[in-house]
Design a protein around this motif. Structure first.
Motif, PDB file in Angstrom:
ATOM      1  N   ILE A 132      12.220  33.957 -64.261  1.00  0.00           N
ATOM      2  CA  ILE A 132      13.005  34.502 -65.365  1.00  0.00           C
ATOM      3  C   ILE A 132      14.147  33.562 -65.731  1.00  0.00           C
ATOM      4  CG2 ILE A 132      14.498  36.386 -66.102  1.00  0.00           C
ATOM      5  CD1 ILE A 132      12.908  38.179 -64.119  1.00  0.00           C
ATOM      6  N   ALA A 133      14.890  33.114 -64.738  1.00  0.00           N
ATOM      7  CA  ALA A 133      16.042  32.253 -64.996  1.00  0.00           C
ATOM      8  C   ALA A 133      15.620  30.979 -65.712  1.00  0.00           C
ATOM      9  CB  ALA A 133      16.742  31.919 -63.676  1.00  0.00           C
ATOM     10  N   ARG A 134      14.540  30.405 -65.258  1.00  0.00           N
ATOM     11  CA  ARG A 134      14.058  29.148 -65.843  1.00  0.00           C
ATOM     12  C   ARG A 134      13.517  29.367 -67.258  1.00  0.00           C
ATOM     13  NH1 ARG A 134      10.417  28.516 -62.545  1.00  0.00           N
ATOM     14  NH2 ARG A 134      11.588  27.367 -60.970  1.00  0.00           N
ATOM     15  N   THR A 135      12.652  30.361 -67.411  1.00  0.00           N
ATOM     16  CA  THR A 135      11.956  30.570 -68.682  1.00  0.00           C
ATOM     17  C   THR A 135      12.863  31.141 -69.767  1.00  0.00           C
ATOM     18  OG1 THR A 135       9.868  30.928 -67.510  1.00  0.00           O
ATOM     19  CG2 THR A 135      10.001  31.702 -69.784  1.00  0.00           C
ATOM     20  N   ASP A 136      13.662  32.149 -69.432  1.00  0.00           N
ATOM     21  CA  ASP A 136      14.499  32.770 -70.456  1.00  0.00           C
ATOM     22  C   ASP A 136      15.565  31.815 -70.975  1.00  0.00           C
ATOM     23  OD1 ASP A 136      12.994  35.041 -70.099  1.00  0.00           O
ATOM     24  OD2 ASP A 136      14.694  36.383 -69.844  1.00  0.00           O
ATOM     25  N   SER A 137      16.201  31.067 -70.084  1.00  0.00           N
ATOM     26  CA  SER A 137      17.232  30.135 -70.558  1.00  0.00           C
ATOM     27  C   SER A 137      16.619  29.080 -71.481  1.00  0.00           C
ATOM     28  CB  SER A 137      17.950  29.476 -69.379  1.00  0.00           C
ATOM     29  OG  SER A 137      17.075  28.670 -68.608  1.00  0.00           O
ATOM     30  N   ALA A 138      15.450  28.570 -71.118  1.00  0.00           N
ATOM     31  CA  ALA A 138      14.798  27.556 -71.953  1.00  0.00           C
ATOM     32  C   ALA A 138      14.357  28.141 -73.293  1.00  0.00           C
ATOM     33  CB  ALA A 138      13.595  26.974 -71.218  1.00  0.00           C
ATOM     34  N   THR A 139      13.902  29.377 -73.291  1.00  0.00           N
ATOM     35  CA  THR A 139      13.420  29.994 -74.518  1.00  0.00           C
ATOM     36  C   THR A 139      14.563  30.278 -75.484  1.00  0.00           C
ATOM     37  OG1 THR A 139      11.586  31.004 -73.302  1.00  0.00           O
ATOM     38  CG2 THR A 139      12.059  31.889 -75.478  1.00  0.00           C
ATOM     39  N   TRP A 140      15.720  30.687 -74.970  1.00  0.00           N
ATOM     40  CA  TRP A 140      16.875  30.887 -75.846  1.00  0.00           C
ATOM     41  C   TRP A 140      17.243  29.584 -76.542  1.00  0.00           C
ATOM     42  CZ3 TRP A 140      18.261  35.203 -77.761  1.00  0.00           C
ATOM     43  CH2 TRP A 140      18.216  36.407 -77.027  1.00  0.00           C
ATOM     44  N   VAL A 141      17.266  28.490 -75.791  1.00  0.00           N
ATOM     45  CA  VAL A 141      17.637  27.206 -76.394  1.00  0.00           C
ATOM     46  C   VAL A 141      16.580  26.754 -77.402  1.00  0.00           C
ATOM     47  CG1 VAL A 141      18.081  24.761 -75.947  1.00  0.00           C
ATOM     48  CG2 VAL A 141      19.003  26.508 -74.411  1.00  0.00           C
ATOM     49  N   TYR A 142      15.319  26.876 -77.033  1.00  0.00           N
ATOM     50  CA  TYR A 142      14.250  26.484 -77.949  1.00  0.00           C
ATOM     51  C   TYR A 142      14.307  27.311 -79.233  1.00  0.00           C
ATOM     52  CZ  TYR A 142       9.699  26.458 -80.190  1.00  0.00           C
ATOM     53  OH  TYR A 142       8.706  26.394 -81.131  1.00  0.00           O
ATOM     54  N   GLY A 143      14.369  28.620 -79.092  1.00  0.00           N
ATOM     55  CA  GLY A 143      14.330  29.484 -80.264  1.00  0.00           C
ATOM     56  C   GLY A 143      15.525  29.347 -81.173  1.00  0.00           C
TER      57      GLY A 143
ATOM     58  N   THR B 294      15.744  21.951 -68.545  1.00  0.00           N
ATOM     59  CA  THR B 294      16.309  22.999 -67.698  1.00  0.00           C
ATOM     60  C   THR B 294      16.712  22.421 -66.356  1.00  0.00           C
ATOM     61  OG1 THR B 294      14.913  24.669 -68.759  1.00  0.00           O
ATOM     62  CG2 THR B 294      15.894  25.261 -66.638  1.00  0.00           C
ATOM     63  N   GLY B 295      17.913  22.744 -65.939  1.00  0.00           N
ATOM     64  CA  GLY B 295      18.407  22.277 -64.654  1.00  0.00           C
ATOM     65  C   GLY B 295      17.777  23.051 -63.514  1.00  0.00           C
ATOM     66  N   PRO B 296      18.143  22.742 -62.295  1.00  0.00           N
ATOM     67  CA  PRO B 296      17.565  23.423 -61.137  1.00  0.00           C
ATOM     68  C   PRO B 296      17.929  24.904 -61.102  1.00  0.00           C
ATOM     69  CG  PRO B 296      19.443  22.092 -60.482  1.00  0.00           C
ATOM     70  CD  PRO B 296      19.134  21.718 -61.898  1.00  0.00           C
ATOM     71  N   VAL B 297      17.022  25.708 -60.610  1.00  0.00           N
ATOM     72  CA  VAL B 297      17.290  27.133 -60.417  1.00  0.00           C
ATOM     73  C   VAL B 297      18.007  27.279 -59.080  1.00  0.00           C
ATOM     74  CG1 VAL B 297      16.289  29.426 -60.170  1.00  0.00           C
ATOM     75  CG2 VAL B 297      15.252  27.776 -61.752  1.00  0.00           C
ATOM     76  N   THR B 298      19.163  27.915 -59.098  1.00  0.00           N
ATOM     77  CA  THR B 298      19.960  28.037 -57.879  1.00  0.00           C
ATOM     78  C   THR B 298      20.252  29.493 -57.559  1.00  0.00           C
ATOM     79  OG1 THR B 298      22.025  27.841 -59.129  1.00  0.00           O
ATOM     80  CG2 THR B 298      21.040  25.798 -58.271  1.00  0.00           C
ATOM     81  N   PRO B 299      20.483  29.816 -56.284  1.00  0.00           N
ATOM     82  CA  PRO B 299      20.889  31.179 -55.919  1.00  0.00           C
ATOM     83  C   PRO B 299      22.293  31.443 -56.455  1.00  0.00           C
ATOM     84  CG  PRO B 299      20.062  29.966 -54.020  1.00  0.00           C
ATOM     85  CD  PRO B 299      20.296  28.962 -55.097  1.00  0.00           C
ATOM     86  N   PHE B 300      22.557  32.695 -56.811  1.00  0.00           N
ATOM     87  CA  PHE B 300      23.885  33.058 -57.302  1.00  0.00           C
ATOM     88  C   PHE B 300      24.180  34.484 -56.872  1.00  0.00           C
ATOM     89  CE2 PHE B 300      26.975  34.609 -60.388  1.00  0.00           C
ATOM     90  CZ  PHE B 300      27.886  33.560 -60.425  1.00  0.00           C
ATOM     91  N   THR B 301      25.436  34.733 -56.494  1.00  0.00           N
ATOM     92  CA  THR B 301      25.869  36.066 -56.096  1.00  0.00           C
ATOM     93  C   THR B 301      27.059  36.483 -56.935  1.00  0.00           C
ATOM     94  OG1 THR B 301      25.154  35.672 -53.818  1.00  0.00           O
ATOM     95  CG2 THR B 301      26.658  37.514 -54.185  1.00  0.00           C
ATOM     96  N   THR B 302      27.007  37.655 -57.536  1.00  0.00           N
ATOM     97  CA  THR B 302      28.098  38.133 -58.378  1.00  0.00           C
ATOM     98  C   THR B 302      29.209  38.731 -57.521  1.00  0.00           C
ATOM     99  OG1 THR B 302      27.269  40.402 -58.643  1.00  0.00           O
ATOM    100  CG2 THR B 302      26.377  38.716 -60.126  1.00  0.00           C
TER     101      THR B 302
END
Length: 318
Positions: free
Chosen positions: A212-223, A235-243
């Motif tokens: 999701i992180a990889r595909t959605d971010s790329a699709t927003w930029v493309y679209g 797209t940069g590397p997918v990294t773990p993130f904690t809120t």
């Protein structure tokens, strides 16, 4: 095509005007009335690059203020979002996989709700943005403007007459709604493009938070920025993130480079997506996208500060 709004309640929000209602809008049959809700659609990349028809811009803004089967739609030439600049209320951003240092959070003793049952902001001076459909909330700087909870922003292929969303977000917040104005089709009407936007969605059918992180971010930029050249999106590397609230997930940022700049609102873009599993076990995500390489670009630190506030809450009618 670019952002759109669809009222899931069958009509426009009476509490606020439609910020995308500009000259040139027209009513037309709802093209996707029987399709799955775009803000909970599967996470899939679109097909190959699409060309642009006569008069089409790289990005379009479509506002659907739908009552039953009627929408209000408009094509707006220009690029879109990503907030930034000195007036966006930026604060130091957190690092991946660590609590945010962006701003003070509410203590456990604080009431997480306002008097209307909606969640309260966890950052002093910021504004809460809530998506009750998925029980998700996040905070944005005071200069951002939350849209109604029925507002849906999406991107579609420029040449798709049905405006099928490639990716969408619901109940977003917008920064500088009239950031750039142009008359791309030279019809005498100025159409406006916001600087940045952020919102949440469900990711029905996704296989992993990394996907999701990889595909959605790329699709927003493309679209929004790079059509019809998908190869101009990286797209940069997918990294773990904690809120700040302890939600663990995956985060990725995509950017465009070398897009054709044929109009004053054509700029490079970037997008960040944070994906995770909700308490119910569903895949959900938060995304941010907007203009890059401009004087008032939203800084990466601000993006991290905002995403760090993403949290779940239990919607209430109180």
């Amino acid at each position: 095509m670019w952002p759109g709004e669809q009222s899931s309640t069958g009509g426009p929000d009476p509490r606020q005007p439609n910020p995308y209602r500009q000259p040139g809008y027209q009513q037309q049959p709802h093209p996707g009335q029987q399709q799955p809700a775009p803000w909970n659609a599967p996470t899939v990349a679109s097909g190959g690059p699409a060309g642009r028809g006569p008069g089409d811009g790289r990005t379009k803004v479509v506002a659907i203020v739908a009552a039953a089967v009627v929408v209000v739609a408009a094509a707006v030439t220009g690029a879109v979002l990503l907030g930034g600049g000195e007036d966006d209320g930026a604060r130091p951003g957190p690092t991946a996989s660590s609590p945010s240092a962006s701003a003070p959070s509410a203590s456990p003793a604080d009431d997480p709700r306002g008097g209307d049952g909606a969640p309260k902001a966890t950052v002093e001076g910021w504004t809460v943005v809530a998506n009750p459909d998925h029980g998700l909330a996040f905070d944005v700087p005071a200069s951002w403007v939350p849209q109604s909870r029925d507002w849906v922003t999406y991107v579609a292929e420029d040449d798709d007459p049905d405006e099928k969303p490639l990716v969408a977000m619901k109940a977003p917040a917008v920064l500088k709604e009239r950031w750039c104005g142009s008359d791309g089709d030279r019809d005498g009407s100025v159409e406006y493009t916001p600087l940045a936007s952020a919102g949440t969605r469900g990711n029905n059918g996704a296989r992993s938070t990394e996907e999701i992180a990889r595909t959605d971010s790329a699709t927003w930029v493309y679209g929004a920025f790079a059509q019809p050249d998908r190869d101009k999106v990286s797209t940069g590397p997918v990294t773990p993130f904690t809120t700040d609230s302890g939600i663990e997930g995956s985060l990725a940022t995509s950017r465009s480079a070398g897009v054709a700049k044929k109009g004053k609102c054509d700029v490079e873009g970037k997008a960040t997506t944070f994906a995770f599993k909700s308490a119910d076990g569903d895949f959900v995500s938060w995304s941010f996208f907007g203009a890059a390489g401009v004087a008032d670009e939203v800084t990466d630190a601000t993006v991290r500060s905002i995403v760090a506030t993403v949290r779940e809450y239990t919607p209430s009618d109180a």
